[in-house]
Design a protein around this motif. Structure first.
Motif, PDB file in Angstrom:
ATOM      1  N   LEU A  49      -5.231  -8.158  -2.483  1.00  0.00           N
ATOM      2  CA  LEU A  49      -4.880  -6.765  -2.797  1.00  0.00           C
ATOM      3  C   LEU A  49      -5.828  -6.198  -3.842  1.00  0.00           C
ATOM      4  N   PHE A  83      -5.450  -0.185  -3.175  1.00  0.00           N
ATOM      5  CA  PHE A  83      -4.324  -0.785  -3.886  1.00  0.00           C
ATOM      6  C   PHE A  83      -4.378  -0.502  -5.388  1.00  0.00           C
ATOM      7  N   GLU A 104       0.835  -1.204   0.000  1.00  0.00           N
ATOM      8  CA  GLU A 104       0.000   0.000   0.000  1.00  0.00           C
ATOM      9  C   GLU A 104       0.866   1.249   0.000  1.00  0.00           C
TER      10      GLU A 104
END
Length: 383
Positions: free
Chosen positions: A334, A339, A246
């Motif tokens: 993710l 993201f 991130e």
């Protein structure tokens, strides 16, 4: 086309697992065919790319013999390829295992680069030229995934640029260093034994992280094992990966950031792990390799980020450290908008990662019997 051909993922994995050591691999017909196919795939996104010759003038024996440069990297100020070669050559002398700084993809004209770490005790002139390459590529941030071993004071590996002598540190003053320490290989040796489900696997090496004071505050994610507040606290391994990933996405989103360099110690384990995650995320967002099918993306990922830039596949599999598999596995976690670089819907990202895994798994699984690792379970995803 033969199923054993290097043009298939199964053939690529077989070639990769059985590759010979050292420079002998670059003269094999399989290597040349894989390289040529990968260069053609690279050209889909970067039709004006130029190649750095790493065969006649060897800069690094573990890099591709032809290193494609995204066209924006070589044409920022109309520098000649020969001028750039000199900068890359000097970076080769400055970095661990001669694994110099090289751009491997770009996003909105931001270079995303990889390398080994800076070696200690470098002549000032070498560091000056290495920093000149970072400036040429407009690198504004370095994500350093190294874990420094304090018990080895004779280590020749630099913890970070900020640890250097003042006169050398000066040359890197325009670059922000972000310490994101993690040990990947020792932890991923447990991946298979956890039946390829790392959702509850705990990272137990925080003592190696704490003194480095990483950019990210991990305190709210720490857990006391068995509620023993006196015991060393742990963090979920995948949560740590997620937090680091991130952070890199935030860097790429930031309009004030102009380029990102990712490196660990040698640049062939943790470095491709995070480089691959960024590449796959950009692909799922339709921002890079958008014309690649899931099958093509799986092939390019393995051939370019891992095989051609070198990763000790046979050795790591014998150690049961399945880094490449973990990358593709991790992407299913993710998918959230935080993201994504363009707010791609979560369901779209999930579907693309599912397709990728289902294309990746058969070719990858074909080599596991060679090291007596059980086949990983079929990819399951919750929509």
């Amino acid at each position: 086309m033969s199923i054993a051909s290097p043009e298939t993922l199964k053939g690529l994995m077989a070639t990769y697992f059985n590759e010979v050591k050292g420079t002998d691999r670059i003269v094999s017909s399989s290597y040349k065919r894989i390289l040529n196919k990968t260069l053609k795939m690279f050209a889909v996104d970067y039709p004006e790319y130029e190649c750095l010759d790493n065969q006649k003038k060897i800069l690094c024996t573990t890099y591709p013999t032809k290193i494609p440069l995204p066209h924006t990297a070589s044409r920022r100020d109309q520098s000649s390829l020969e001028e750039l070669y000199e900068l890359y050559a000097n970076s080769s002398n400055t970095r661990a295992r001669t694994r110099f700084v090289v751009p491997v993809m770009s996003y909105k004209d931001k270079m995303i680069c990889r390398s080994g770490s800076v070696l200690c005790c470098q002549p000032t002139e070498n560091v000056k030229k290495d920093s000149a390459l970072l400036k040429k590529l407009k690198i504004s941030t370095v994500s350093n995934f190294m874990v420094y071993d304090r018990s080895n004071p004779s280590s020749k590996i630099l913890v970070g640029l900020s640890e250097k002598e003042p006169e050398i540190k000066h040359y890197y003053s325009d670059v922000k260093l972000e310490k994101l320490p993690i040990r990947a290989v020792p932890n991923l040796k447990c991946f298979a034994s956890y039946n390829y489900d790392f959702t509850h696997y705990m990272y137990k090496q925080l003592e190696t992280i704490g003194f480095l004071k990483p950019k990210i505050d991990l305190s709210q994610h720490l857990v006391a094992p068995n509620n023993d507040q006196n015991a060393p606290k742990h963090i979920n391994f995948m949560k740590l990966i997620e937090l680091y990933f991130e952070r890199m996405i935030q860097i790429l989103k930031d309009p004030n950031e102009t380029g990102l360099l990712i490196h660990c110690l040698s640049g062939w384990d943790r470095t491709p792990l995070f480089i691959s995650m960024i590449r796959l995320s950009l692909w799922a967002d339709g921002l890079l390799h958008s014309h690649f099918s899931a099958k093509e993306m799986a092939y390019f990922l393995v051939s370019y980020d891992w095989y051609l830039f070198y990763h000790r596949l046979r050795r790591r599999l014998q150690e049961k450290a399945e880094l490449i598999h973990f990358v593709v596995y991790m992407m299913q976690f993710l998918t959230d908008s935080k993201f994504s670089l363009n707010n791609t819907p979560q369901r779209v990202r999930k579907l693309k990662f599912e397709q990728l895994y289902n294309e990746f798994l058969p070719g990858y699984s074909s080599i596991l019997p060679l090291v007596k690792i059980n086949d990983p379970p079929h990819f399951k995803i919750e929509c």
